[in-house]
Design a protein around this motif. Structure first.
Motif, PDB file in Angstrom:
ATOM      1  N   THR A  76      -3.396   0.882 -11.801  1.00  0.00           N
ATOM      2  CA  THR A  76      -2.018   1.715 -12.656  1.00  0.00           C
ATOM      3  C   THR A  76      -1.753   1.118 -13.727  1.00  0.00           C
ATOM      4  OG1 THR A  76      -1.383   1.978  -9.950  1.00  0.00           O
ATOM      5  CG2 THR A  76       0.949   1.294 -11.039  1.00  0.00           C
ATOM      6  N   VAL A  77      -1.803  -0.401 -13.248  1.00  0.00           N
ATOM      7  CA  VAL A  77      -1.376  -1.116 -15.457  1.00  0.00           C
ATOM      8  C   VAL A  77      -1.595  -0.392 -16.342  1.00  0.00           C
ATOM      9  CG1 VAL A  77      -0.774  -3.417 -16.519  1.00  0.00           C
ATOM     10  CG2 VAL A  77      -0.376  -2.988 -13.684  1.00  0.00           C
ATOM     11  N   ALA A  78      -3.059   0.061 -16.505  1.00  0.00           N
ATOM     12  CA  ALA A  78      -3.708   0.729 -17.856  1.00  0.00           C
ATOM     13  C   ALA A  78      -2.601   2.500 -17.615  1.00  0.00           C
ATOM     14  CB  ALA A  78      -5.085   1.111 -17.666  1.00  0.00           C
ATOM     15  N   TYR A 116       3.290 -10.963 -15.549  1.00  0.00           N
ATOM     16  CA  TYR A 116       2.562 -11.163 -14.178  1.00  0.00           C
ATOM     17  C   TYR A 116       0.956 -10.346 -14.597  1.00  0.00           C
ATOM     18  CZ  TYR A 116       2.253 -11.275  -9.087  1.00  0.00           C
ATOM     19  OH  TYR A 116       1.644 -10.459  -8.162  1.00  0.00           O
ATOM     20  N   PHE A 117       1.686  -8.979 -14.747  1.00  0.00           N
ATOM     21  CA  PHE A 117       0.296  -8.055 -15.344  1.00  0.00           C
ATOM     22  C   PHE A 117      -0.246  -8.076 -16.206  1.00  0.00           C
ATOM     23  CE2 PHE A 117       3.292  -5.613 -12.376  1.00  0.00           C
ATOM     24  CZ  PHE A 117       2.387  -6.076 -11.148  1.00  0.00           C
ATOM     25  N   GLN A 127      -6.929  -1.818  -7.769  1.00  0.00           N
ATOM     26  CA  GLN A 127      -6.374  -0.472  -7.833  1.00  0.00           C
ATOM     27  C   GLN A 127      -4.981  -0.804  -8.619  1.00  0.00           C
ATOM     28  OE1 GLN A 127      -3.607   2.708  -4.410  1.00  0.00           O
ATOM     29  NE2 GLN A 127      -4.460   1.053  -3.855  1.00  0.00           N
ATOM     30  N   MET A 128      -4.266  -1.623  -8.846  1.00  0.00           N
ATOM     31  CA  MET A 128      -3.097  -2.543  -9.797  1.00  0.00           C
ATOM     32  C   MET A 128      -3.813  -2.096 -10.834  1.00  0.00           C
ATOM     33  SD  MET A 128      -0.196  -3.334  -8.467  1.00  0.00           S
ATOM     34  CE  MET A 128       0.532  -1.968 -10.196  1.00  0.00           C
ATOM     35  N   ALA A 138       1.085  -1.444   0.060  1.00  0.00           N
ATOM     36  CA  ALA A 138      -0.020   0.112  -0.261  1.00  0.00           C
ATOM     37  C   ALA A 138       0.751   1.596  -0.434  1.00  0.00           C
ATOM     38  CB  ALA A 138      -1.107  -0.182   1.171  1.00  0.00           C
ATOM     39  N   ARG A 139       2.162   1.334   1.077  1.00  0.00           N
ATOM     40  CA  ARG A 139       2.896   2.167   0.778  1.00  0.00           C
ATOM     41  C   ARG A 139       3.279   2.463  -0.853  1.00  0.00           C
ATOM     42  NH1 ARG A 139       7.983   2.554   4.790  1.00  0.00           N
ATOM     43  NH2 ARG A 139       8.065   4.594   4.459  1.00  0.00           N
ATOM     44  N   LEU A 140       3.971   1.557  -1.584  1.00  0.00           N
ATOM     45  CA  LEU A 140       4.819   2.053  -2.350  1.00  0.00           C
ATOM     46  C   LEU A 140       3.337   2.430  -3.761  1.00  0.00           C
ATOM     47  CD1 LEU A 140       6.988   2.049  -4.235  1.00  0.00           C
ATOM     48  CD2 LEU A 140       6.828  -0.624  -4.652  1.00  0.00           C
ATOM     49  N   LEU A 141       2.525   1.698  -3.687  1.00  0.00           N
ATOM     50  CA  LEU A 141       1.172   2.486  -4.921  1.00  0.00           C
ATOM     51  C   LEU A 141       1.018   3.591  -4.254  1.00  0.00           C
ATOM     52  CD1 LEU A 141      -1.172  -0.859  -4.627  1.00  0.00           C
ATOM     53  CD2 LEU A 141      -0.332   0.299  -6.400  1.00  0.00           C
TER      54      LEU A 141
END
Length: 325
Positions: free
Chosen positions: A111-113, A147-148, A107-108, A44-47
């Motif tokens: 982010t990838v989009a 992975y994503f 959320q991930m 969460a901190r990195l996101l």
């Protein structure tokens, strides 16, 4: 020390993997713990540190404030002090993958989009998942794309074309290098394996991966093929995060992740791993790679490392279960 309990008394990113790989926890328990990576602790901190455009530090491989690619270091050229910034998008995504963040997390996915839409490589300006020019970085890109759930088939095809005669890869091949680099090769192998596991791969990618594995195995993971001398003493010291660097634990964890029985040629490397076990049952962090980070994950070199302990224990479980006494 109860080492398993010590691992469980940690960040969700360590805890869910210890539950899965060491504790044999039920799948629903593992999944519930994994889901916390995106909302608690390091994940969460990195996101929270990514920009509105989906990038970290404003760049693909180098922070925007670091200037162009030649100013940043890494596989091309390290700064004078030997460090490298680890805060841009590539290494942030790699860290989230190491944390095991669920790629299906909303959320991930967003982010990838955003990365796909906005992130461009410093050298060439091409879209992120189209890849860069160096096989070391492209191996990372393939692993992240797999992975994503992103299309990196074009990057895979490029890597197959760039495999050297000795079976491995080298970031300096475009400048005339004809001998492979272990660091480049391990990044490519990890990427090809992830792509194969995500898509089923092809006969061509499997053949290339096998040749790359042979390059590592012929050297027993750390010895010169002809003389048997240790190639680089730094490879015998274990790091986390591994960044772009090679070491014996990283190579062992790669072979474990293939799901195949251990090759006899990893035996000496496994014994090296066993020799580094501390009296309290942990493994140390030994060789942190210098450079700016978003935040630290452990207490520093020479101290017990949850990440190295987790990885060492699951490598030994794989090896001991696959080799007869």
């Amino acid at each position: 020390m109860n080492v398993l309990q010590w691992l469980l008394d940690s960040d969700p990113s360590v805890r869910w993997q210890a539950l899965r790989d060491l504790a044999g926890a039920p799948a629903d328990v593992v999944a519930a713990e994994r889901a916390r990576v995106a909302t608690e602790g390091w994940g969460a901190r990195l996101l929270a540190l990514r920009g509105e455009d989906g990038q970290w530090a404003g760049g693909a491989y180098f922070p925007a404030q670091g200037g162009d690619a030649d100013a940043g270091g890494g596989p091309r050229e390290a700064p004078d002090d030997g460090s490298q910034p680890w805060t841009a998008t590539t290494y942030s995504l790699l860290q989230l993958r190491d944390f095991g963040i669920d790629p299906a997390d909303a959320q991930m996915r967003r982010t990838v989009a955003l990365v796909r839409e906005n992130c461009r490589w410093e050298e060439g300006g091409q879209p992120y998942f189209s890849g860069e020019v160096e096989p070391c970085i492209n191996g990372m890109t393939v692993g992240l794309g797999a992975y994503f759930d992103q299309d990196v088939d074009g990057v895979v095809a490029r890597l197959l074309r760039e495999q050297l005669d000795d079976g491995g890869w080298n970031c300096w091949a475009e400048y005339g290098a004809v001998v492979s680099s272990a660091a480049t090769t391990i990044n490519v192998l990890e990427g090809l394996l992830a792509h194969e596991q995500a898509t089923g791969g092809s006969a061509e990618t499997l053949k290339a991966r096998r040749r790359g594995e042979e390059y590592v195995l012929e050297r027993r993971l750390f010895r010169r093929k002809r003389t048997g001398e240790v190639i680089d003493p730094a490879w015998l010291e274990f790091s986390f995060p591994t960044r772009w660097y090679y070491d014996v634990l990283r190579a062992l964890d790669y072979f474990r992740s293939t799901g195949e029985l251990p090759d006899p040629r990893v035996a000496e490397a496994v014994e090296l791993l066993r020799s580094k076990k501390q009296r309290d049952g942990t493994w140390l962090l030994e060789n942190t790679h210098a450079g700016e980070t978003h935040f630290e994950l452990e207490e520093g070199d020479g101290r017990s490392s949850r990440w190295n302990t987790l990885r060492a224990l699951r490598v030994l479980r794989w090896y001991d279960n696959g080799v007869s006494p």
